[in-house]
Design an enzyme around this catalytic site. Structure first.
Site, mmCIF file in Angstrom:
data_model
loop_
_atom_site.group_PDB
_atom_site.id
_atom_site.type_symbol
_atom_site.label_atom_id
_atom_site.label_comp_id
_atom_site.label_asym_id
_atom_site.label_seq_id
_atom_site.Cartn_x
_atom_site.Cartn_y
_atom_site.Cartn_z
ATOM 1 N N TYR A 1 50.041 -37.993 -5.404
ATOM 2 C CA TYR A 1 49.612 -39.388 -5.460
ATOM 3 C C TYR A 1 50.506 -40.265 -4.590
ATOM 4 O O TYR A 1 50.028 -41.162 -3.890
ATOM 5 C CB TYR A 1 49.669 -39.905 -6.903
ATOM 6 C CG TYR A 1 48.634 -39.315 -7.815
ATOM 7 C CD1 TYR A 1 47.365 -39.887 -7.922
ATOM 8 C CD2 TYR A 1 48.910 -38.196 -8.591
ATOM 9 C CE1 TYR A 1 46.400 -39.356 -8.777
ATOM 10 C CE2 TYR A 1 47.959 -37.653 -9.442
ATOM 11 C CZ TYR A 1 46.708 -38.239 -9.531
ATOM 12 O OH TYR A 1 45.759 -37.707 -10.367
ATOM 13 N N HIS B 1 35.724 -35.567 -17.578
ATOM 14 C CA HIS B 1 36.399 -35.182 -16.332
ATOM 15 C C HIS B 1 36.753 -33.708 -16.263
ATOM 16 O O HIS B 1 36.754 -33.109 -15.186
ATOM 17 C CB HIS B 1 37.668 -36.020 -16.177
ATOM 18 C CG HIS B 1 38.388 -35.793 -14.888
ATOM 19 N ND1 HIS B 1 37.908 -36.250 -13.669
ATOM 20 C CD2 HIS B 1 39.554 -35.136 -14.604
ATOM 21 C CE1 HIS B 1 38.749 -35.910 -12.713
ATOM 22 N NE2 HIS B 1 39.749 -35.229 -13.235
ATOM 23 N N ASP C 1 38.925 -32.223 -9.069
ATOM 24 C CA ASP C 1 39.916 -33.291 -9.077
ATOM 25 C C ASP C 1 40.638 -33.320 -7.724
ATOM 26 O O ASP C 1 39.989 -33.366 -6.688
ATOM 27 C CB ASP C 1 40.858 -33.084 -10.268
ATOM 28 C CG ASP C 1 41.845 -34.213 -10.495
ATOM 29 O OD1 ASP C 1 41.446 -35.260 -11.036
ATOM 30 O OD2 ASP C 1 43.023 -34.057 -10.135
#
Length: 303
Positions: free
Chosen positions: A227, A282, A118
């Site tokens: 982010y 994921h 990730d």
């Protein structure tokens, strides 16, 4: 080692016999870490993603234990209480990459195999490109090279735009994502729902640990700042990676579509292997650790 060497060790009665928990002082911060294997063996450095911690790698590290490897994972910037600056600008990707090298330096590790999942994969791709002399091999899990991923995002492809729609929510200021994920009571109920909705089993033991870690004061905001500090659509300058590379992707990944995964080969100039885990989502380190460990061991043995 003493504190001046960058490593502070503490032994907890609850830890398994083969797992070491300690702290690493690097980049004027203190990072929580864990390790398995003989300190004299070949070092493998693991980088976790969002919203996980270093313990996401425990099963994979255990699979390497008893062999010729020294596995090390640490809670990255924002996830370690002693490495939690307040400004969004403190979470720009250059600083996150520098943390990895600083931790390796503090541990006396000059060259290492690098494994990332990730966000940890994003950091690993960039580090492998910028400092190939430090990285023996790269294993990226779930997230492809930022060149491949960013290009698909910027293309406006409907499938990837849908999969990445959550990023816009995470980037919003004013605590919008924090309220959604932590809930009014701060219990982290939204985080639990996010894990379940994205393919993590309800009874996965890691979830309790992840939720507890991200529910600590300031922890979730720090993790979301990764982010918020990233350029729109992951528009960062990263060239082709030259070190031997393994990329592992699950074809039921809710966040990363097939186009960027298959297009990843254009961003690797060195030996490259792409493995698709069918029926896997994921959270590969937690839900497909046995498959991942086998691929990783094979990759390490070849280089």
């Amino acid at each position: 080692m003493d504190e001046n060497s960058g490593e502070k060790r503490s032994v907890e009665a609850s830890e398994v016999e083969t797992e070491e928990r300690f702290e690493v002082v690097a980049n004027a911060m203190t990072f929580r870490a864990l390790a398995t294997g003989d300190p004299g063996h070949r070092p493998v450095l693991f980088l976790h993603g969002f919203p996980q911690t270093s313990t996401s790698w425990r099963s994979t590290m255990t699979a390497l234990d008893g062999g010729a490897y020294r596995s090390i994972a640490f809670d990255q910037r924002g996830y370690s209480p002693g490495a939690r600056p307040h400004s969004v600008g403190d979470y720009k990707i250059d600083g996150l990459v520098a943390d990895v090298l600083a931790v390796a330096d503090a541990l006396g590790v000059e060259r290492f195999d690098l494994v990332g999942h990730d966000w940890g994969a994003m950091v690993a791709w960039i580090l492998a490109f910028e400092s190939p002399e430090r990285v023996r091999t790269l294993t990226a899990v779930s997230v492809p090279h930022p060149g491949s991923f960013g290009a698909v995002l910027r293309s406006g492809e409907e499938d990837q735009a849908r999969r990445s729609s959550y990023i816009g929510v995470f980037r919003e200021p004013g605590g919008v994502a924090e309220k959604i994920l932590l809930g009014d009571d701060g219990s982290g109920a939204g985080l639990r729902r996010m894990f379940t909705a994205s393919g993590m089993p309800d009874d996965a033991p890691e979830v309790d640990e992840f939720v507890a870690a991200l529910s600590a004061p300031g922890a979730l905001t720090a993790a979301l700042n990764w982010y918020r500090a990233m350029p729109q659509n992951f528009g960062i300058e990263v060239g082709r990676v030259t070190v031997p590379t393994l990329f592992v992707w699950g074809d039921e990944d809710i966040a990363v579509g097939r186009t960027s995964a298959e297009g990843n080969s254009r961003w690797v100039a060195g030996p490259y292997r792409f493995e698709i885990l069918h029926g896997v989502g994921h959270w590969i380190p937690e839900t497909a650790s046995k498959q991942l460990s086998g691929l990783l061991l094979d990759h390490l043995s070849l280089h």
